[in-house]
Scaffold this active site. Structure first.
Site, mmCIF file in Angstrom:
data_model
loop_
_atom_site.group_PDB
_atom_site.id
_atom_site.type_symbol
_atom_site.label_atom_id
_atom_site.label_comp_id
_atom_site.label_asym_id
_atom_site.label_seq_id
_atom_site.Cartn_x
_atom_site.Cartn_y
_atom_site.Cartn_z
ATOM 1 C CG PHE A 185 78.373 31.649 -11.937
ATOM 2 C CD1 PHE A 185 78.048 30.347 -12.612
ATOM 3 C CD2 PHE A 185 78.407 31.243 -10.155
ATOM 4 C CE1 PHE A 185 77.812 29.280 -12.279
ATOM 5 C CE2 PHE A 185 78.361 29.905 -9.963
ATOM 6 C CZ PHE A 185 77.961 29.055 -10.940
ATOM 7 C CB CYS A 186 74.693 33.547 -15.804
ATOM 8 S SG CYS A 186 75.166 35.400 -16.518
ATOM 9 C CB THR A 187 75.292 31.264 -20.229
ATOM 10 O OG1 THR A 187 74.372 30.328 -19.599
ATOM 11 C CG2 THR A 187 75.954 30.546 -21.298
ATOM 12 C CB ILE A 214 80.086 29.694 -17.619
ATOM 13 C CG1 ILE A 214 79.285 29.828 -16.293
ATOM 14 C CG2 ILE A 214 80.920 28.194 -17.817
ATOM 15 C CD1 ILE A 214 78.346 28.934 -16.219
#
Length: 278
Positions: A185-187, A214
């Protein structure tokens, strides 16, 4: 004067073959400027990445124009609102990669890594395993200073300083994660998509990307299994699970500049006294 929360902030990307970036740069800049938008658009042979803010009408107008290009007709967008314009200028940049990994360009149109949506991930985390009964491990693909603002509970955080470090680090972890389902996951989804594709390429058997990152998770299910806020690369600094600007950033009492979490790590930052802007 703009009304409260009158600015719409969008983050979007798409990996797709985009060979005419140089020819399209002027058109993107003209379109954004004519609509009064501010932010950054990155154009690359591997696709597009953008962060823009403007009025509702301007954002809708830009997206209508962008989606008229068949390559971007299905581009997904993450939205949030703000009282103020979070960007100072409008930039359209040409890049070799829209997110730098320093590996051969990844072309997800030739096959993406599997994705898990926010609702399914929350259910997996609630029950402690995926639908096949395998333990679920969250893997943060962001830089260390972003992770420090907030991340999923019990996540793998490799303390990387830049995304180009990720391939070497994750290659070393393959055996340890062999019996786990890994969710990267990331932004907003771009780094974790590229990360998951790379992991599949080097032999990870069970790896997913968090669809939309996210920000989409916050939008769909709130902050369940997540502690803190989400760092964003504009003047808001970070968003809470309600997608509202958080109080992570500080104002320097000496020069009145906004000091981001990254700048707070600088030796020049002394709480209540000075900052890198002084």
């Amino acid at each position: 004067m703009q009304a409260a929360s009158s600015f719409v902030n969008i983050a979007a990307y798409k990996f797709v073959t985009f060979d005419d970036t140089a020819e399209k740069r002027a058109a993107f800049l003209e379109q954004c400027q004519s609509l009064g938008l501010k932010g950054t658009v990155l154009l690359s042979p591997e696709g597009i990445n953008l962060f823009l803010a403007g009025t509702r009408a301007a954002i809708d107008g830009f997206l209508s124009w962008l989606r008229s290009d068949a390559r971007f007709a299905d581009i997904e967008v993450k939205e949030s609102l703000s009282d103020d314009q979070p960007f100072n200028k409008m930039l359209v940049k040409l890049k070799r990669e829209i997110i730098t990994m320093k590996h051969p360009l990844i072309k997800p149109e030739e096959g993406r890594a599997p994705a898990v949506d926010a609702e399914t991930l929350k259910r997996w985390l609630d029950q402690g395993h995926d639908d096949a009964g395998k333990p679920v491990v969250m893997m943060d693909t962001r830089n260390a200073f972003e992770v420090d603002v907030g991340t999923f509970d019990n996540t793998l955080d490799y303390r990387i300083e830049k995304f180009s470090e990720f391939p070497d680090v994750v290659a070393q972890q393959k055996d340890a994660l062999a019996d786990k389902t890994v969710v990267t996951f990331c932004t907003g989804g771009i780094r974790c998509e590229k990360a998951a594709i790379h992991m599949k390429n080097i032999g990870y058997d069970s790896v997913y990307q968090l669809e939309g990152g996210i920000l989409k998770y916050f939008e769909k299910v709130g902050g369940a299994h997540y502690t803190g806020d989400c760092f964003v690369f504009d003047h808001r600094t970070a968003l809470n699970p309600q997608l509202e600007p958080s109080s992570v950033s500080l104002t320097c009492p000496a020069c009145k500049s906004v000091v981001s979490p990254r700048e707070q790590l600088s030796p020049a930052f002394v709480a209540g006294k000075s900052c890198p802007h002084c």
